[in-house]
Scaffold this active site. Structure first.
Site, PDB file in Angstrom:
ATOM      1  N   LYS A  34      34.542  33.031  38.556  1.00 32.07           N
ATOM      2  CA  LYS A  34      33.537  33.751  39.334  1.00 32.07           C
ATOM      3  C   LYS A  34      32.616  32.730  39.985  1.00 32.07           C
ATOM      4  O   LYS A  34      32.082  31.853  39.323  1.00 32.07           O
ATOM      5  CB  LYS A  34      32.714  34.672  38.440  1.00 32.07           C
ATOM      6  CG  LYS A  34      31.614  35.411  39.196  1.00 32.07           C
ATOM      7  CD  LYS A  34      30.952  36.467  38.344  1.00 32.07           C
ATOM      8  CE  LYS A  34      29.750  35.997  37.576  1.00 32.07           C
ATOM      9  NZ  LYS A  34      28.553  35.730  38.370  1.00 32.07           N
ATOM     10  N   ASP A  61      30.993  36.590  43.805  1.00 35.15           N
ATOM     11  CA  ASP A  61      29.930  37.504  43.366  1.00 35.15           C
ATOM     12  C   ASP A  61      28.696  37.328  44.251  1.00 35.15           C
ATOM     13  O   ASP A  61      27.741  36.659  43.864  1.00 35.15           O
ATOM     14  CB  ASP A  61      29.637  37.172  41.890  1.00 35.15           C
ATOM     15  CG  ASP A  61      28.543  38.022  41.284  1.00 35.15           C
ATOM     16  OD1 ASP A  61      28.227  39.090  41.844  1.00 35.15           O
ATOM     17  OD2 ASP A  61      28.005  37.617  40.235  1.00 35.15           O
ATOM     18  N   LYS A  63      27.254  40.118  45.971  1.00 39.47           N
ATOM     19  CA  LYS A  63      26.471  41.374  45.917  1.00 39.47           C
ATOM     20  C   LYS A  63      25.845  41.748  47.265  1.00 39.47           C
ATOM     21  O   LYS A  63      24.623  41.834  47.410  1.00 39.47           O
ATOM     22  CB  LYS A  63      25.370  41.270  44.865  1.00 39.47           C
ATOM     23  CG  LYS A  63      25.853  40.987  43.453  1.00 39.47           C
ATOM     24  CD  LYS A  63      24.698  41.040  42.468  1.00 39.47           C
ATOM     25  CE  LYS A  63      25.115  40.776  41.046  1.00 39.47           C
ATOM     26  NZ  LYS A  63      25.487  39.387  40.767  1.00 39.47           N
ATOM     27  N   LEU A  64      26.693  42.025  48.243  1.00 46.14           N
ATOM     28  CA  LEU A  64      26.182  42.347  49.575  1.00 46.14           C
ATOM     29  C   LEU A  64      25.423  43.676  49.599  1.00 46.14           C
ATOM     30  O   LEU A  64      25.765  44.611  48.871  1.00 46.14           O
ATOM     31  CB  LEU A  64      27.334  42.392  50.593  1.00 46.14           C
ATOM     32  CG  LEU A  64      27.743  41.037  51.184  1.00 46.14           C
ATOM     33  CD1 LEU A  64      28.334  40.121  50.144  1.00 46.14           C
ATOM     34  CD2 LEU A  64      28.712  41.227  52.335  1.00 46.14           C
ATOM     35  N   ASP A  66      23.333  45.618  52.938  1.00 50.66           N
ATOM     36  CA  ASP A  66      22.696  45.566  54.265  1.00 50.66           C
ATOM     37  C   ASP A  66      23.145  46.818  55.025  1.00 50.66           C
ATOM     38  O   ASP A  66      23.784  47.703  54.436  1.00 50.66           O
ATOM     39  CB  ASP A  66      23.109  44.276  54.995  1.00 50.66           C
ATOM     40  CG  ASP A  66      22.042  43.806  55.992  1.00 50.66           C
ATOM     41  OD1 ASP A  66      21.524  44.653  56.739  1.00 50.66           O
ATOM     42  OD2 ASP A  66      21.739  42.607  56.016  1.00 50.66           O
ATOM     43  N   THR A 121      21.518  44.983  35.294  1.00 46.46           N
ATOM     44  CA  THR A 121      21.072  45.103  33.895  1.00 46.46           C
ATOM     45  C   THR A 121      19.640  44.595  33.721  1.00 46.46           C
ATOM     46  O   THR A 121      19.014  44.843  32.696  1.00 46.46           O
ATOM     47  CB  THR A 121      22.020  44.340  32.941  1.00 46.46           C
ATOM     48  OG1 THR A 121      22.355  43.091  33.534  1.00 46.46           O
ATOM     49  CG2 THR A 121      23.280  45.124  32.687  1.00 46.46           C
ATOM     50  N   ARG A 213      28.400  31.110  29.646  1.00 46.99           N
ATOM     51  CA  ARG A 213      28.013  30.057  28.704  1.00 46.99           C
ATOM     52  C   ARG A 213      28.841  29.950  27.423  1.00 46.99           C
ATOM     53  O   ARG A 213      29.027  28.827  26.943  1.00 46.99           O
ATOM     54  CB  ARG A 213      26.510  30.193  28.395  1.00 46.99           C
ATOM     55  CG  ARG A 213      25.668  29.768  29.589  1.00 46.99           C
ATOM     56  CD  ARG A 213      24.283  30.326  29.556  1.00 46.99           C
ATOM     57  NE  ARG A 213      24.290  31.783  29.721  1.00 46.99           N
ATOM     58  CZ  ARG A 213      23.205  32.537  29.673  1.00 46.99           C
ATOM     59  NH1 ARG A 213      22.027  31.980  29.450  1.00 46.99           N
ATOM     60  NH2 ARG A 213      23.280  33.844  29.853  1.00 46.99           N
TER      61      ARG A 213
HETATM   62  O1  C5P Z   1      26.551  32.891  30.609  1.00 45.32           O
HETATM   63  P1  C5P Z   1      26.855  34.378  30.571  1.00 45.32           P
HETATM   64  O2  C5P Z   1      28.119  34.714  29.815  1.00 45.32           O
HETATM   65  O3  C5P Z   1      25.663  35.189  30.112  1.00 45.32           O
HETATM   66  O4  C5P Z   1      27.153  34.720  32.104  1.00 45.32           O
HETATM   67  C1  C5P Z   1      27.383  36.032  32.542  1.00 45.32           C
HETATM   68  C2  C5P Z   1      27.584  36.032  34.017  1.00 45.32           C
HETATM   69  O5  C5P Z   1      27.657  37.377  34.459  1.00 45.32           O
HETATM   70  C3  C5P Z   1      26.466  35.388  34.828  1.00 45.32           C
HETATM   71  O6  C5P Z   1      27.041  34.829  36.006  1.00 45.32           O
HETATM   72  C4  C5P Z   1      25.564  36.549  35.169  1.00 45.32           C
HETATM   73  O7  C5P Z   1      24.833  36.333  36.340  1.00 45.32           O
HETATM   74  C5  C5P Z   1      26.602  37.668  35.372  1.00 45.32           C
HETATM   75  N1  C5P Z   1      26.081  39.016  35.191  1.00 45.32           N
HETATM   76  C6  C5P Z   1      25.486  39.456  34.037  1.00 45.32           C
HETATM   77  N2  C5P Z   1      25.026  40.745  33.936  1.00 45.32           N
HETATM   78  C7  C5P Z   1      25.157  41.580  34.964  1.00 45.32           C
HETATM   79  C8  C5P Z   1      25.766  41.179  36.149  1.00 45.32           C
HETATM   80  C9  C5P Z   1      26.218  39.861  36.241  1.00 45.32           C
HETATM   81  O8  C5P Z   1      25.381  38.702  33.075  1.00 45.32           O
HETATM   82  N3  C5P Z   1      24.750  42.828  34.834  1.00 45.32           N
END
Ligand code: C5P
Length: 234
Positions: A34, A61, A63-64, A66, A121, A213
């Protein structure tokens, strides 16, 4: 496409992401990655072409959100980049989502998958009511936005793994759920609030998990990726 683990490459430079992907050269796997706004805006569209050339599938990712015409034209550009999944905000309306699909569809009829963000979220009931003046329960809003995405012809939504089962009930088993917020049972939760293990996400019916992570910050990142795949896919 079947179930897969998508690795969130939340790095700020091309060098960092290449160093990360090079670690996988030894095991013959090409993780689905991603690419988010930070990397795309920092490194430019070339980063997408380069990672594609290395043989990875890409969820772009961005997220458009407009007016329909602008989103349609932007999606046509992203489609030319040959990404595998891209996304937009369902709050941009059904018409905007339909226009996005039109823009994404190539002359030969093929197109990347298109999924919608429902409510972020980071938005809770209180901020939704006070800032956005939406007074319905947040779960209902999320499902309504998912149903709108389905109505517009989209392929699925990004949602919490906790919502994946309900989204499938409302929108059908074929409607994709792409779920971040995944952690190993013995891992650090970090800033995520409601998390699930890859095995739990599989059980509840997520189609793709997005994992950052737990893999990118692991000591042995290839082993962490393979653990995710073993729990979620195999
Ligand atoms: O490091 P981690 O596993 O928390 O990363 C989750 C990824 O998913 C990040 O790129 C975060 O921006 C994305 N994301 C999220 N929750 C959402 C939408 C996207 O954690 N609701």
């Amino acid at each position: 496409m079947g179930k897969d683990v998508i690795v969130a490459c939340d790095f700020s430079s091309a060098e960092q992401v290449y160093a990360f992907l090079d670690k996988f050269n030894g095991n013959g796997k090409k993780p689905f990655v991603k690419i988010g706004m930070e990397l795309f805006y920092g490194a430019g569209p070339q980063i997408v072409r380069e990672i594609k050339n290395r043989g990875h599938k890409i969820f772009l990712d961005l997220k458009l959100h407009d007016i329909p015409n602008t989103v349609k034209k932007a999606m046509a550009v992203l489609s030319n980049l040959d990404v595998d999944i891209c996304n937009l905000h369902a709050s941009g309306t059904v018409r905007m989502m339909e226009a996005a699909l039109e823009g994404l569809t190539r002359p030969d009829g093929t197109r990347p998958l298109l999924i919608a963000v429902t409510q972020l979220t980071s938005t809770d009931q209180e901020s939704m009511e006070n800032d956005l003046l939406i007074r319905e329960p947040i779960d209902k809003v999320v499902m309504h936005y998912a149903a709108n995405a389905k109505k517009a012809g989209l392929d699925g939504v990004v949602c919490s793994p906790l919502e994946a089962g309900k989204v499938h009930e409302v929108c059908g088993a074929d409607f994709l759920t792409v779920t971040p917020g995944v952690r190993f049972a013995d891992g650090d939760i970090g800033d995520q609030k409601r998390v699930m293990t890859p095995a739990e996400a599989k059980k509840i019916g997520s189609d793709y998990i997005v994992v950052g992570r737990p893999i990118t910050a692991a000591e042995d990142l290839v082993a962490a990726y393979e653990r995710c795949v073993a729990e979620f896919v195999d």
